[in-house]
Design an enzyme around this catalytic site. Structure first.
Site, mmCIF file in Angstrom:
data_model
loop_
_atom_site.group_PDB
_atom_site.id
_atom_site.type_symbol
_atom_site.label_atom_id
_atom_site.label_comp_id
_atom_site.label_asym_id
_atom_site.label_seq_id
_atom_site.Cartn_x
_atom_site.Cartn_y
_atom_site.Cartn_z
ATOM 1 N N GLY A 1 0.853 -1.188 0.000
ATOM 2 C CA GLY A 1 0.000 0.000 0.000
ATOM 3 C C GLY A 1 0.890 1.239 0.000
ATOM 4 O O GLY A 1 2.029 1.208 -0.447
ATOM 5 N N HIS B 1 5.811 0.518 19.633
ATOM 6 C CA HIS B 1 4.822 1.026 18.667
ATOM 7 C C HIS B 1 5.039 2.523 18.392
ATOM 8 O O HIS B 1 4.188 3.364 18.743
ATOM 9 C CB HIS B 1 3.394 0.758 19.173
ATOM 10 C CG HIS B 1 2.355 0.846 18.080
ATOM 11 N ND1 HIS B 1 1.239 0.062 18.031
ATOM 12 C CD2 HIS B 1 2.274 1.628 16.976
ATOM 13 C CE1 HIS B 1 0.506 0.368 16.972
ATOM 14 N NE2 HIS B 1 1.130 1.329 16.307
ATOM 15 N N SER C 1 0.892 -8.688 -2.622
ATOM 16 C CA SER C 1 -0.354 -8.018 -2.260
ATOM 17 C C SER C 1 -1.445 -8.784 -2.997
ATOM 18 O O SER C 1 -1.134 -9.710 -3.753
ATOM 19 C CB SER C 1 -0.330 -6.537 -2.653
ATOM 20 O OG SER C 1 0.029 -6.411 -4.001
ATOM 21 N N ARG D 1 0.665 -4.487 12.412
ATOM 22 C CA ARG D 1 -0.136 -4.849 13.577
ATOM 23 C C ARG D 1 0.363 -6.175 14.117
ATOM 24 O O ARG D 1 0.660 -7.098 13.350
ATOM 25 C CB ARG D 1 -1.616 -4.998 13.198
ATOM 26 C CG ARG D 1 -2.341 -3.687 12.974
ATOM 27 C CD ARG D 1 -2.529 -2.907 14.279
ATOM 28 N NE ARG D 1 -3.245 -1.657 14.081
ATOM 29 C CZ ARG D 1 -2.662 -0.480 13.863
ATOM 30 N NH1 ARG D 1 -1.353 -0.383 13.804
ATOM 31 N NH2 ARG D 1 -3.400 0.606 13.722
ATOM 32 N N GLY E 1 5.976 3.822 15.219
ATOM 33 C CA GLY E 1 6.051 4.091 13.769
ATOM 34 C C GLY E 1 5.733 5.530 13.410
ATOM 35 O O GLY E 1 6.434 6.153 12.611
ATOM 36 N N GLU F 1 -0.357 -5.355 23.139
ATOM 37 C CA GLU F 1 0.406 -4.176 23.588
ATOM 38 C C GLU F 1 -0.215 -3.586 24.848
ATOM 39 O O GLU F 1 -1.436 -3.572 24.963
ATOM 40 C CB GLU F 1 0.424 -3.135 22.458
ATOM 41 C CG GLU F 1 1.175 -3.649 21.247
ATOM 42 C CD GLU F 1 1.083 -2.724 20.035
ATOM 43 O OE1 GLU F 1 0.588 -1.588 20.172
ATOM 44 O OE2 GLU F 1 1.509 -3.146 18.962
ATOM 45 N N ASP G 1 7.843 -3.544 15.960
ATOM 46 C CA ASP G 1 7.328 -2.303 16.542
ATOM 47 C C ASP G 1 5.924 -2.519 17.100
ATOM 48 O O ASP G 1 5.376 -1.634 17.745
ATOM 49 C CB ASP G 1 7.298 -1.204 15.462
ATOM 50 C CG ASP G 1 6.878 0.151 16.014
ATOM 51 O OD1 ASP G 1 7.372 0.530 17.111
ATOM 52 O OD2 ASP G 1 6.063 0.846 15.369
HETATM 53 C C1 8YV Z 1 -0.393 5.082 16.037
HETATM 54 C C2 8YV Z 1 -0.803 3.474 14.094
HETATM 55 O O1 8YV Z 1 0.510 4.570 16.958
HETATM 56 O O2 8YV Z 1 -1.683 4.907 12.473
HETATM 57 C C3 8YV Z 1 -1.692 3.791 12.964
HETATM 58 O O3 8YV Z 1 -2.425 2.891 12.506
HETATM 59 O O4 8YV Z 1 -0.685 2.371 14.480
HETATM 60 C C4 8YV Z 1 -0.028 4.545 14.719
HETATM 61 O O5 8YV Z 1 0.171 5.607 13.881
HETATM 62 C C5 8YV Z 1 -1.710 4.924 16.656
HETATM 63 O O6 8YV Z 1 -2.764 4.929 15.795
HETATM 64 C C6 8YV Z 1 -1.843 6.016 17.710
HETATM 65 O O7 8YV Z 1 -3.085 6.091 18.213
#
Ligand code: 8YV
Length: 294
Positions: A134, A259, A155, A212, A261, A241, A236
């Site tokens: 993506g 986490h 994909s 995820r 990212g 979590e 990550d």
């Molecule tokens: C954030 C994420 O940590 O955008 C996402 O899907 O996993 C991350 O950017 C998360 O959503 C923060 O709430």
């Protein structure tokens, strides 16, 4: 998302869910940190019309339930693509070059005591398999290509790109030195990276996951690491979590991140602006600017 909260309080005097005295009249729920938004949460807000998710991934939101109730949903695409793609590349470099392990080696005094850190592997020439091409997968592939890696991908359908396509996850893992998970979460990808995929990656292969935790069978990963059936991992995201299995914490061949990212000030502020734009648009015109199709 503290500043988003501040903005929402400043503009709309928005209450947090746990300080909400009367749930009636609440039309928009802003959901952060992957908090669940399912039937229970929707039941608690009888006048809800929109769920505005702080994050690009919306596997925390029950889209079918929302759509059944006429509730629209938005996410925060694009603004975090670069930050997450950067982190994917850093983890690929780290698992191949052993950066965080080398840092631990220096801090432990091993270098000063005359020990040699083992030789590692070049990124140039490594086959990196992107699982899920993506927006973020494509940005990561471009970066990795500029480091000299050979990019392969899987994909649902082949894309109009020059990278090598594999029709299955096992096929991609078989070809890859590093398999990078960049698919959405949710039921459709749950446990996609299972024991068979890890065995296809093989004893010299590394797994990187910035998508995820649910996409990877974490028990199968621990077993594969313990039995030397994969070489290591850069993670990550995790199944539960912020809990990371002790079996992973104890290992030197895994890189573990909390986490992060999208966790830069610039990116989180940009995500916050998208959230606010969606809240404004819904309250002003009954629309969302980055609506997710349910
Ligand atoms: C954030 C994420 O940590 O955008 C996402 O899907 O996993 C991350 O950017 C998360 O959503 C923060 O709430």
């Amino acid at each position: 998302m503290p500043f988003v909260r501040d903005w929402l309080v400043e503009r709309y005097a928005a209450p947090a869910l746990d300080e909400l005295a009367d749930p009636s009249g609440i039309e928009v729920a802003v959901v952060g940190g992957g908090a669940p938004a399912g039937a229970t949460e929707m039941d608690a807000l009888p006048d809800l019309g929109a769920i505005v998710n702080f994050g690009v991934g919306y596997d925390n939101v029950d889209l079918a339930e929302a759509s059944r109730r006429g509730i629209v949903v938005s996410n925060t695409p694009d603004v975090l693509t670069d930050a997450v793609a950067d982190l994917a590349v850093f983890l690929v470099v780290d698992v191949l070059r052993g950066l965080t392990a080398a840092d631990r080696f220096v801090r432990s005094g091993a270098w000063a005591a005359g020990e040699k850190f083992p030789l590692t592997r070049d990124v140039r020439g490594a086959v990196v398999g992107i699982l899920g091409l993506g927006r973020i997968g494509t940005a990561a592939a471009e970066r990795l290509e500029s480091c000299g890696a050979e990019v392969h991908y899987h994909s649902r359908n082949p894309k109009d790109v020059a990278w090598t396509y594999h029709a299955s996850t096992v096929g991609l893992a078989t070809a890859s030195d590093v398999l990078v998970v960049l698919t959405p979460g949710g039921a459709g990808t749950e446990g996609l990276v299972d024991a068979a995929v890890l065995d296809a990656l093989g004893p010299d292969g590394y797994l990187v996951n910035v998508a995820r935790g649910s996409v990877v069978d974490e028990d199968a990963l621990v077993a594969a690491l313990e039995e030397g059936r994969v070489a290591g991992a850069g993670l990550d995201v995790f199944a539960d979590e912020p809990h990371v299995p002790d079996a992973l914490l104890a290992r030197d061949d895994v890189v573990l991140l909390p986490h992060v990212g999208s966790a830069t000030t610039q990116t989180r502020e940009a995500m916050g602006r998208v959230v606010l734009d969606n809240v404004d648009a819904f309250l002003e015109r009954g629309e969302l600017v980055t609506r997710v199709d349910g």
